[in-house]
Write a protein that holds these residues in place. Structure first.
Motif, PDB file in Angstrom:
ATOM      1  N   ARG A  55       0.867  -1.369  -0.079  1.00  0.00           N
ATOM      2  CA  ARG A  55       0.076   0.097  -0.109  1.00  0.00           C
ATOM      3  C   ARG A  55       0.823   1.004  -0.204  1.00  0.00           C
ATOM      4  NH1 ARG A  55      -2.458   2.512   5.071  1.00  0.00           N
ATOM      5  NH2 ARG A  55      -3.921   4.078   4.045  1.00  0.00           N
ATOM      6  N   MET A  56       1.909   1.344   0.816  1.00  0.00           N
ATOM      7  CA  MET A  56       2.908   2.362   0.876  1.00  0.00           C
ATOM      8  C   MET A  56       3.352   2.768  -0.591  1.00  0.00           C
ATOM      9  SD  MET A  56       2.605   4.009   3.999  1.00  0.00           S
ATOM     10  CE  MET A  56       1.786   3.266   5.341  1.00  0.00           C
ATOM     11  N   LYS A  57       3.719   1.600  -1.326  1.00  0.00           N
ATOM     12  CA  LYS A  57       4.269   1.767  -2.630  1.00  0.00           C
ATOM     13  C   LYS A  57       3.340   2.280  -3.461  1.00  0.00           C
ATOM     14  CE  LYS A  57       7.433  -0.468  -6.115  1.00  0.00           C
ATOM     15  NZ  LYS A  57       8.556  -0.969  -6.138  1.00  0.00           N
ATOM     16  N   ALA A  58       2.056   1.490  -3.808  1.00  0.00           N
ATOM     17  CA  ALA A  58       1.261   1.642  -4.549  1.00  0.00           C
ATOM     18  C   ALA A  58       0.290   3.088  -4.474  1.00  0.00           C
ATOM     19  CB  ALA A  58       0.189   0.514  -4.668  1.00  0.00           C
ATOM     20  N   VAL A  59      -0.121   3.398  -3.252  1.00  0.00           N
ATOM     21  CA  VAL A  59      -0.989   4.238  -3.095  1.00  0.00           C
ATOM     22  C   VAL A  59      -0.351   5.618  -2.735  1.00  0.00           C
ATOM     23  CG1 VAL A  59      -2.733   5.296  -1.245  1.00  0.00           C
ATOM     24  CG2 VAL A  59      -2.931   2.869  -2.317  1.00  0.00           C
ATOM     25  N   PHE A  60       0.722   5.420  -1.916  1.00  0.00           N
ATOM     26  CA  PHE A  60       1.670   6.880  -1.377  1.00  0.00           C
ATOM     27  C   PHE A  60       2.787   6.904  -2.073  1.00  0.00           C
ATOM     28  CE2 PHE A  60      -0.831   5.355   2.229  1.00  0.00           C
ATOM     29  CZ  PHE A  60      -1.935   6.699   2.461  1.00  0.00           C
ATOM     30  N   LYS A  61       3.141   5.989  -3.215  1.00  0.00           N
ATOM     31  CA  LYS A  61       4.233   5.979  -3.901  1.00  0.00           C
ATOM     32  C   LYS A  61       5.581   6.096  -3.283  1.00  0.00           C
ATOM     33  CE  LYS A  61       1.274   6.663  -7.355  1.00  0.00           C
ATOM     34  NZ  LYS A  61       0.612   5.419  -7.756  1.00  0.00           N
TER      35      LYS A  61
END
Length: 109
Positions: free
Chosen positions: A78-84
């Motif tokens: 999620r940190m990678k996908a949503v918050f880049k």
């Protein structure tokens, strides 16, 4: 010149004019209330580089201590996908392993 091109050119000139006069701002963040728990696991160093670059280590303390590996995997994704978050794919398993063994339901294993 067609209308779209003139509009785009005007928009770009306006944006350039706005940014040219903009002053650089700095933000003074408060000191972290927590640090990552040290560990010999490879994910510890990777978490220091990738996780606390964006948020405090205190964030890990707010997660459920009974959280299983799947929870931590979903959180890192999620940190990678949503918050880049710029976390390399190859570092993700080591980070997850560190998090679940340090803050999750595999603590002490």
């Amino acid at each position: 010149m067609n209308t779209r091109f003139r509009f785009l050119a005007a928009l770009l000139l306006a944006a350039a004019a706005c940014t040219a006069g903009a002053a650089t701002k700095t933000i003074q963040l408060p000191p972290d209330g927590a640090q990552l728990t040290p560990s010999p696991l490879p994910g510890y160093a990777k978490a220091q580089v990738n996780c606390v670059a964006c948020h405090s280590a205190e964030y890990m303390l707010y997660q459920p201590p009974t959280a299983p590996r799947g929870y931590w995997e979903a959180m890192v994704k999620r940190m990678k996908a949503v918050f880049k978050a710029p976390v390399p794919d190859e570092d993700m398993p080591a980070i997850v392993d560190y998090l679940v063994k340090t803050y999750g339901n595999e603590k002490g294993r």
